[in-house]
Write a protein that holds these residues in place. Structure first.
Motif, PDB file in Angstrom:
ATOM      1  N   GLY A  32       0.820  -1.208   0.000  1.00 57.49           N
ATOM      2  CA  GLY A  32       0.000   0.000   0.000  1.00 57.49           C
ATOM      3  C   GLY A  32       0.850   1.253   0.000  1.00 57.49           C
ATOM      4  O   GLY A  32       2.083   1.201   0.109  1.00 57.49           O
TER       5      GLY A  32
ATOM      6  N   ALA B 171      -2.304   4.155   2.742  1.00 57.97           N
ATOM      7  CA  ALA B 171      -3.086   2.931   2.924  1.00 57.97           C
ATOM      8  C   ALA B 171      -2.164   1.738   3.170  1.00 57.97           C
ATOM      9  O   ALA B 171      -1.018   1.704   2.703  1.00 57.97           O
ATOM     10  CB  ALA B 171      -3.950   2.676   1.698  1.00 57.97           C
TER      11      ALA B 171
ATOM     12  N   LYS C 150      -2.402  -2.770   3.674  1.00 59.25           N
ATOM     13  CA  LYS C 150      -3.087  -4.047   3.819  1.00 59.25           C
ATOM     14  C   LYS C 150      -2.054  -5.166   3.668  1.00 59.25           C
ATOM     15  O   LYS C 150      -0.842  -4.884   3.642  1.00 59.25           O
ATOM     16  CB  LYS C 150      -4.240  -4.181   2.822  1.00 59.25           C
ATOM     17  CG  LYS C 150      -3.862  -4.109   1.373  1.00 59.25           C
ATOM     18  CD  LYS C 150      -5.099  -4.020   0.470  1.00 59.25           C
ATOM     19  CE  LYS C 150      -6.068  -5.162   0.712  1.00 59.25           C
ATOM     20  NZ  LYS C 150      -7.264  -5.083  -0.156  1.00 59.25           N
TER      21      LYS C 150
ATOM     22  N   ALA D  91      -8.613  -1.090   3.306  1.00 59.93           N
ATOM     23  CA  ALA D  91      -7.233  -0.941   3.773  1.00 59.93           C
ATOM     24  C   ALA D  91      -7.232  -0.089   5.034  1.00 59.93           C
ATOM     25  O   ALA D  91      -8.157   0.696   5.274  1.00 59.93           O
ATOM     26  CB  ALA D  91      -6.359  -0.309   2.696  1.00 59.93           C
ATOM     27  N   TYR D  92      -6.197  -0.246   5.840  1.00 59.85           N
ATOM     28  CA  TYR D  92      -6.010   0.630   6.994  1.00 59.85           C
ATOM     29  C   TYR D  92      -5.403   1.950   6.521  1.00 59.85           C
ATOM     30  O   TYR D  92      -4.647   1.982   5.547  1.00 59.85           O
ATOM     31  CB  TYR D  92      -5.090  -0.016   8.021  1.00 59.85           C
ATOM     32  CG  TYR D  92      -5.722  -1.170   8.746  1.00 59.85           C
ATOM     33  CD1 TYR D  92      -6.674  -0.956   9.743  1.00 59.85           C
ATOM     34  CD2 TYR D  92      -5.385  -2.479   8.423  1.00 59.85           C
ATOM     35  CE1 TYR D  92      -7.265  -2.023  10.402  1.00 59.85           C
ATOM     36  CE2 TYR D  92      -5.970  -3.553   9.079  1.00 59.85           C
ATOM     37  CZ  TYR D  92      -6.913  -3.314  10.064  1.00 59.85           C
ATOM     38  OH  TYR D  92      -7.512  -4.366  10.713  1.00 59.85           O
ATOM     39  N   THR D  93      -5.723   3.027   7.209  1.00 54.69           N
ATOM     40  CA  THR D  93      -5.161   4.337   6.896  1.00 54.69           C
ATOM     41  C   THR D  93      -4.136   4.717   7.951  1.00 54.69           C
ATOM     42  O   THR D  93      -4.462   4.814   9.139  1.00 54.69           O
ATOM     43  CB  THR D  93      -6.266   5.408   6.840  1.00 54.69           C
ATOM     44  OG1 THR D  93      -7.203   5.055   5.821  1.00 54.69           O
ATOM     45  CG2 THR D  93      -5.673   6.770   6.532  1.00 54.69           C
TER      46      THR D  93
END
Length: 359
Positions: free
Chosen positions: A261, A293, A295, A323-325
């Motif tokens: 990401g 982002a 993942k 996705a995580y931020t």
């Protein structure tokens, strides 16, 4: 004046209708996509499975390429289910799905693989059962081949239990703290290992003692009981280790989870690899991240990846686009934990867990 205004209104209406007709002509419809032919099963659709032949090929399924309107790779998967579960509102929801890959048009299943699929779907050992198979093609949507019915007689597999151990250079040859490889069936063990530098030598012990161990035979892939010659991993990196004490063979397949990401250095193209911690059975990495982002994916490819449906939790979901931020640049400790199953027969779990903690 009224006549002039009426004329303009009439002309405007005609122009509107003309534009409307032109717009209608430009409408496009989702083009129908189908498998061009039935899938093929070789050598037969009637299969009697025997444990003595576990490593031999049971069936090979092949199909013709499916053409989608968009020019891009097509991902194929094979699905197995029982006849009672392929109709109605819940059709195929309990199926066993094995992803084959992008633009791959064939998949073989060993006797061991097919027996596990059959028994996991509730089929009775030593009896002829009906099993339905189809192929899935996915790009902008999923399409399916016609069903093919197999007659499969599975065997009753001996209960797998126990584990073997892998002392070696990577941890100072202390068998008490060596990585454990759990049994996945009788005499067959599987686990994971990350080797660094030149710490590649190891042995395989049947207990956390040196009373019985295996070393290398005629080749590095051969196992010989109580042989002093070390076994060696191919090179530094992470591997899935599989040991078969029935055939006295072992293998190491490159296998590594990584973070991917815009928050990590490789963007969406290249993952930052994680290392396997055999003590906690967790994949870990310490990485410098930037806002963006994040993942998880396997082997630096998109075939198997995990993202969160809900980014406020530590649960991540197979093939989820989420996705995580990362909001703040810094050094982070990232972990990834997944159930250690045999992907070749069971696929990958629907969920895994992770932690992302700024140091």
């Amino acid at each position: 004046m009224k006549k002039y205004i009426s004329t303009l209104f009439a002309l405007g209406s005609l122009l509107f209708l003309g534009v409307s007709c032109d717009n209608d002509a430009e409408l496009t419809y989702l083009k129908e996509v189908n498998f061009p032919a039935d899938i093929k099963i070789a050598p037969s659709t009637t299969i009697v499975l025997l444990e003595d032949n576990a490593d031999k090929n049971a069936i090979t399924i092949s199909w013709d390429a499916v053409t989608f309107p968009i020019e891009a790779p097509v991902t194929y998967a094979v699905q197995f289910d029982v006849p009672s579960d392929i109709t109605g509102a819940n059709a195929w929801l309990k199926a066993t799905r094995i992803e084959v890959g992008q633009d791959v048009l064939t998949k073989s299943f060993s006797v061991r693989d097919l027996n596990k699929i059959a028994t996991d779907l509730g089929m009775q050992p030593s009896k002829a059962n009906k099993l339905v198979v189809r192929v899935e093609a996915q790009m902008d949507r999923k399409v399916f081949s016609k069903n093919v019915e197999l007659t499969v007689t599975p065997y009753e597999k001996a209960i797998a239990f126990g584990e073997i151990y892998m002392p070696g250079d990577y941890q100072g040859w202390a068998v008490e703290t060596a990585a454990a490889l759990p049994a996945i069936e009788k005499g067959i063990y599987q686990g994971y290992m990350t080797a660094e530098g030149t710490a590649l030598a190891f042995k395989l012990n049947t207990a956390r003692t040196w009373a019985e161990f295996y070393g290398a035979g005629a080749t590095n892939e051969d196992l010989v009981r109580m042989d002093d010659d070390n076994l060696f991993l191919p090179s530094a990196g992470s591997y899935q280790i599989k040991v078969n004490l029935n055939t006295l063979k072992w293998s190491a397949t490159p296998y590594s989870w990584g973070i991917v990401g815009t928050a990590q250095s490789g963007g969406w193209d290249n993952s930052t690899p994680m290392s396997y911690d055999h003590k906690t059975k967790t994949w870990k990495v310490t990485a410098d991240l930037v806002p963006g982002a994040l993942k998880f994916r396997l082997n630096n490819k998109w075939d198997v990846n995990y993202g969160p449906k809900d980014a406020t939790t530590n649960t991540i979901n197979r093939d989820d686009q989420g996705a995580y931020t990362i909001t703040e640049a810094g050094t982070y400790n990232v972990t990834f934990t997944i159930e250690e199953t045999d992907p070749a027969t069971k696929g990958y779990p629907a969920t895994a867990t992770c932690t992302i903690v700024k140091k």
